[in-house]
Design an enzyme around this catalytic site. Structure first.
Site, mmCIF file in Angstrom:
data_model
loop_
_atom_site.group_PDB
_atom_site.id
_atom_site.type_symbol
_atom_site.label_atom_id
_atom_site.label_comp_id
_atom_site.label_asym_id
_atom_site.label_seq_id
_atom_site.Cartn_x
_atom_site.Cartn_y
_atom_site.Cartn_z
ATOM 1 N N GLU A 103 39.601 93.754 80.767
ATOM 2 C CA GLU A 103 38.642 92.663 80.567
ATOM 3 C C GLU A 103 38.555 91.757 81.795
ATOM 4 O O GLU A 103 38.257 90.577 81.697
ATOM 5 C CB GLU A 103 38.979 91.826 79.316
ATOM 6 C CG GLU A 103 39.368 92.587 78.082
ATOM 7 C CD GLU A 103 38.456 93.744 77.756
ATOM 8 O OE1 GLU A 103 37.303 93.746 78.209
ATOM 9 O OE2 GLU A 103 38.898 94.666 77.071
ATOM 10 N N GLY A 104 38.801 92.335 82.942
ATOM 11 C CA GLY A 104 38.754 91.592 84.195
ATOM 12 C C GLY A 104 40.150 91.214 84.642
ATOM 13 O O GLY A 104 40.881 90.532 83.930
#
Length: 597
Positions: A441-442
């Site tokens: 998610e980054g």
């Protein structure tokens, strides 16, 4: 792996004493059914499910893992049965809209349940978890036809969901993706391409999987401006809602990972798979961020759960393990040695884990309350305020909590010494499992650039000023409370430094844009330590008040105060080093040529 025991007393402390969930729910539309009794009936049942059903699967999932076959992926023993039990209990529908079969409860209740579920078995929790982002994306951008086709079964948990973003050549730089979507009709497309690192891309726990896929139309511009978003089911859905033919999307292989072996991660091949456009053409990234932002808070929770698991394993071991004598004299004279919990360095590690896990819980639940208010606040002002807080705090929550969750897992291993490196104790699994949370998610670097670039400098400091005002107002409210001065004085100082550093980075970046990237991660960590200090100060203030009441839980509240003191004296000073590294600038990073590395 130690058997997980839900920390219900600490959860109640945050929900009741600190954040007053009951009053919070009265500030929302349609909140009448979320009274105090309802809240804890839900939580106690979720705790039982986590402790009795999921916790026994944790070691099994790690040791057995997922198995790839040409016709699909098999999850570890017990995973499918636990998922069915979860759906039968109505858990997937908890915070989902009633229009599609959900129970309509606030997102903050779902976050508390997610903590319990993930703590029981983090690998298992991904199967129902990713479905939530798919639901929110379809709710925000899907047509009525798509919503009616997919949402009822996603909401019930009968079907699960994925997000298919990454490709081998582009990673986070999604502007480079090559997956193609060829129009067949006005709404139907054929998708072709390969995606990697797809969580829950294929499995046997649910009868259908709904993929949310980024792809490029033939006439789209290059870069991120030319990306569209599609829904692609594993099995096509007939007009009556029944499952039809197998779609042309298959799992080519599964990744062999460092941890969370029971949570399948796939290479997914789309070979002319039937898909349907979500939202507008070439606006896919905007829609996908609805999915991503939902997933970022869920991922942030993993920092909390890995700290909690480390703590629950390390404390009993430290209380029982005998090694050496206390430097101040024997504490166990009848035994051959003292329990290692008497040693200051062991206490340092245990208190570090404790200050992280309990601080994270306050932080995450507060952010979850802002989610509630952003969607269901009773005034436009409350909604706007919540959205601004979410924008600032989400990247901090995700990046900071997962980094320190990994640190907490490391301390959990270290408390055990050599035994921590042995599989049977479960601490090495917890550390391996925790590592991914800083990546998906980054990565932390991506969260940091989002924070300083978009949320701080991009708003000319408005979002940061908004939250810092909340902190300063809290400090001012305690200025005549002598008990609180040891917390509020350093909190005011570090908050002022936070604002000054943001301004300094902005000024430096005006001359050299590389200054943003050079300072970004250190600034995120500085932001995290400051934010956590705010919550520990609030927990101390509440605990002082509660201790004045008759029948107070003295052990609980006095321990909160002492842990707050530890955090302010031992952890918050890390900001002093971060301040120096931020101020050192980009030159020491950029002066070496790439060929010289």
């Amino acid at each position: 792996m130690p058997a997980y025991k839900a920390p219900l007393r600490d959860i109640r402390f945050v929900m009741d004493d600190l954040l007053d969930f009951t009053s919070h729910y009265q500030e929302l539309h349609d909140s009448t059914e979320v009274d105090h009794e309802t809240q804890f009936a839900i939580i106690e049942e979720a705790a039982k499910f986590s402790e009795n059903v999921l916790s026994p699967l944790n070691a099994i999932g790690d040791q057995v893992g997922c198995t790839w076959h040409a016709d699909g992926v098999t999850t570890p023993p017990g995973f499918k049965e636990a998922y069915q039990q979860y759906c039968e209990g109505g858990w997937p529908a908890l915070a989902m809209p009633e229009a599609f079969g959900g129970q309509g409860l606030p997102e903050s209740m779902n976050i508390v349940v997610s903590e319990l579920v993930s703590s029981g078995c983090v690998a298992w929790s991904g199967y129902p978890g990713l479905r939530e982002g798919a639901i929110k994306t379809l709710l925000s951008y899907g047509s009525e036809a798509l919503q009616n086709t997919y949402l009822p079964n996603l909401v019930s948990g009968k079907w699960t969901g994925t997000m298919c973003l990454t490709e081998s050549h582009c990673g986070t730089d999604l502007g480079q993706l090559k997956t193609k979507a060829i129009p067949v009709s006005e709404t139907e497309y054929e998708l072709s391409g390969t995606k990697i690192f797809i969580s829950c891309g294929d499995h046997d726990v649910a009868e259908n999987i709904v993929h949310i896929v980024l792809a490029r139309l033939p006439d789209s511009p290059q870069g991120s401006a030319g990306i569209s978003l599609f829904v692609v089911p594993k099995f096509e859905v007939n007009s009556d809602g029944s499952l039809g033919n197998r779609n042309q999307v298959n799992c080519g292989s599964i990744e062999h990972k460092m941890g969370i072996h029971g949570f399948v991660t796939c290479v997914m091949n789309f070979d002319g798979a039937k898909g349907f456009l979500i939202g507008q053409k070439n606006k896919g990234l905007e829609a996908m961020f609805t999915f991503m932002n939902s997933a970022r808070l869920t991922t942030a929770l993993q920092g909390l759960i890995h700290a909690e698991v480390a703590y629950q394993g390390a404390v009993p071991y430290a209380q029982e393990r005998l090694a050496m004598r206390s430097l101040s004299g024997s504490k166990n004279p009848s035994g051959p040695a003292d329990p290692i919990i008497v040693h200051p360095d062991v206490r340092r590690m245990l208190l570090t884990i404790k200050s992280f896990s309990e601080g994270f819980r306050a932080f995450a639940y507060y952010v979850a309350q802002q989610l509630d208010l952003s969607e269901h606040g009773t005034t436009d002002e409350s909604k706007t305020q919540a959205k601004q807080l979410l924008a600032l705090l989400t990247p901090i929550c995700k990046g900071f909590m997962t980094e320190l969750g990994f640190e907490a897992a490391h301390h959990g291993v270290q408390v055990f010494g050599g035994h921590g490196y042995i599989r049977e104790w479960g601490m090495e699994q917890n550390q391996r499992d925790s590592r991914i949370s800083t990546l998906y998610e980054g990565t932390t670097g991506i969260q940091a650039l989002d924070l300083i670039g978009r949320k701080v400098l991009g708003t000319k400091g408005a979002l940061l000023s908004n939250f810092s005002t909340i902190i300063m107002e809290f400090c001012e409210s305690q200025q005549n409370n002598q008990n609180m001065l040891e917390f509020t004085q350093p909190l005011k100082e570090v908050t002022t430094q936070w604002l000054v550093l943001a301004k300094t980075i902005g000024q430096s970046a005006a001359a050299d844009p590389e200054e943003i990237g050079a300072a970004s991660v250190d600034f995120l960590m500085f932001s995290g330590y400051t934010t956590l200090a705010y919550f520990w100060a609030r927990m101390a203030q509440v605990s002082f008040e509660k201790l004045q009441q008759e029948g107070a839980d003295t052990d609980l509240y006095s321990t909160k105060i002492n842990t707050a003191k530890f955090y302010f004296q031992r952890i918050l000073p890390r900001t002093a080093t971060l301040k120096l590294t931020i101020q050192s600038g980009a030159e020491n990073l950029m002066q070496i040529n790439a060929e010289q590395f």
